[in-house]
Design an enzyme around this catalytic site. Structure first.
Site, short mmCIF file in Angstrom:
data_model
loop_
_atom_site.label_atom_id
_atom_site.label_comp_id
_atom_site.label_asym_id
_atom_site.label_seq_id
_atom_site.Cartn_x
_atom_site.Cartn_y
_atom_site.Cartn_z
N ASP A 58 0.65 21.60 -38.43
CA ASP A 58 1.03 21.23 -36.79
C ASP A 58 0.87 19.72 -37.05
O ASP A 58 -0.20 19.28 -36.45
CB ASP A 58 0.28 21.90 -35.82
N LEU A 59 1.90 18.74 -37.60
CA LEU A 59 1.72 17.42 -37.41
C LEU A 59 2.52 16.61 -36.61
O LEU A 59 2.39 15.38 -36.20
CB LEU A 59 1.75 16.86 -38.65
N LYS A 60 3.57 17.31 -35.92
CA LYS A 60 4.55 16.89 -34.89
C LYS A 60 5.19 15.57 -35.39
O LYS A 60 4.98 14.63 -34.59
CB LYS A 60 3.59 16.63 -33.59
N HIS A 62 7.23 12.14 -35.62
CA HIS A 62 8.33 11.81 -34.85
C HIS A 62 8.32 10.28 -35.19
O HIS A 62 7.46 9.36 -34.89
CB HIS A 62 7.44 11.82 -33.25
N ASP A 63 9.44 9.59 -35.69
CA ASP A 63 9.70 8.42 -36.40
C ASP A 63 11.25 8.47 -36.58
O ASP A 63 11.95 9.30 -36.34
CB ASP A 63 8.82 8.33 -37.69
N ASN A 66 14.83 8.50 -41.58
CA ASN A 66 14.70 8.48 -42.84
C ASN A 66 13.08 8.30 -43.22
O ASN A 66 12.48 9.05 -44.18
CB ASN A 66 14.97 6.83 -43.64
N THR A 67 12.23 7.93 -42.33
CA THR A 67 10.66 8.00 -42.68
C THR A 67 10.27 9.48 -42.38
O THR A 67 9.42 9.80 -43.43
CB THR A 67 9.89 7.25 -41.66
N GLY A 211 -6.36 29.56 -29.94
CA GLY A 211 -7.15 28.40 -30.77
C GLY A 211 -8.63 28.97 -30.30
O GLY A 211 -9.39 29.81 -30.87
N ARG A 212 -9.01 28.43 -29.02
CA ARG A 212 -10.50 28.27 -28.41
C ARG A 212 -10.97 29.78 -28.20
O ARG A 212 -12.12 30.16 -28.27
CB ARG A 212 -10.61 27.52 -27.39
#
Length: 233
Positions: A58-60, A62-63, A66-67, A211-212
C-alpha cells in the site's frame, strides 16, 4: 486475497515478526504500508513472503505516468499480490501503472492493481473545501471508480459505504477494498467513514483491511478470529 487483510502498522521487522509469530502455521493476508516499507525497504516484503503470507503493498503511487510506470516495474519484481495508486493521478497514469506491472512481473502474472478514490479520513466538507471538488463525496468516489475501470484496473480502495454503489456501477468482479474497518467495541481514531466487518460484508465490500482492531488488541489472534467470523458469517 479473500481473507481480511491485516494492516501491519509497525515500524520495524522485529515488531512484525513478533506479531506474525502469534499466528504460527496460518497463512495471512497482510498490508505493508508506507511506514513499514519506507523504514525497512524491500527486504521487509521479502521476509514476509518467505512466511508465505499474501501481501498488499500500500504505497499509493501518484506521479507523472512515466515515473509511476517505472516504479511499478520495480515493485512488480517483489512478488507482492496487490498494489495501489491514487485515482486522482488520472487515467493515463493508471494505465501506465498497469503497464509497468505487466512488464516487471517475473512470472508473467502481475499483482492486482487498485486505485484509491477518497481516503477514509476525508469527509465531504474536507473534500469540498480543501480539494475544491464541488460534487458530493459519493459522486467523487463513483467518478474515480469509473475512471479506474476505464484504465483497466482491478478495483478501487473505497469506504464500505460506497461499495454497493461501485458494485452496481462497475460489476461484482471489480474489487472494492475497504479500510476503515473496526470491531464494534473499538474507537474510530482518525478515520471518518468507519464500519464493522459484518456491515462491510452486508453492504458490498469485496475485501476489508483491518489494522488497530487486531494489531492493538490484547489478544490479536482472538480479535482476528472475531473479524474473520463476522466477515465469513
Amino acid at each position: 486475497m479473500n481473507k481480511p487483510i491485516i494492516a501491519l502498522d509497525f515500524q520495524t521487522y522485529e515488531e512484525v515478526e513478533t506479531f506474525l509469530a502469534k499466528f504460527s502455521g496460518e497463512t495471512l493476508s497482510v498490508k505493508v504500508g508506507m511506514e513499514l516499507f519506507y523504514s525497512n525497504g524491500p527486504v521487509i516484503v521479502e521476509k514476509i513472503k518467505q512466511q508465505n503470507h499474501e501481501i498488499f503493498l500500500d504505497l499509493k503511487l501518484h506521479d507523472i505516468p512515466n515515473t509511476v510506470k517505472s516504479a511499478m516495474i520495480g515493485l512488480a519484481k517483489l512478488g507482492v499480490d496487490m498494489v495501489n495508486v491514487h485515482a486522482a493521478g488520472g487515467k493515463k497514469m493508471m494505465e501506465a501503472a498497469k503497464e509497468g506491472l505487466e512488464i516487471g512481473s517475473p512470472s508473467g502474472k502481475r499483482p492486482k492493481i487498485i486505485a484509491v478514490t477518497q481516503l477514509t479520513s476525508t469527509s465531504e466538507t474536507d473534500m469540498q473545501t480543501e480539494q475544491l471538488i464541488k460534487t458530493s463525496l459519493l459522486e467523487s468516489v463513483m467518478h474515480y471508480s469509473n475512471l479506474s475501470k476505464q484504465a483497466g484496473l482491478d478495483g478501487v480502495v473505497c469506504s464500505a459505504l460506497e461499495a454497493e454503489d461501485i458494485k452496481q456501477q462497475n460489476g461484482a468482479d471489480f474489487l472494492r477494498v475497504t479500510p476503515g474497518i473496526r470491531l464494534a467495541s473499538d474507537t474510530a481514531d482518525d478515520q471518518i467513514r468507519v464500519v464493522t466487518p459484518e456491515k462491510a460484508r452486508l453492504i458490498g465490500s469485496s475485501n476489508i483491511v483491518v489494522g488497530r482492531s487486531i494489531t492493538r488488541a490484547n489478544d490479536p489472534v482472538a480479535a482476528y478470529n472475531q473479524v474473520l467470523k463476522e466477515w465469513n458469517a
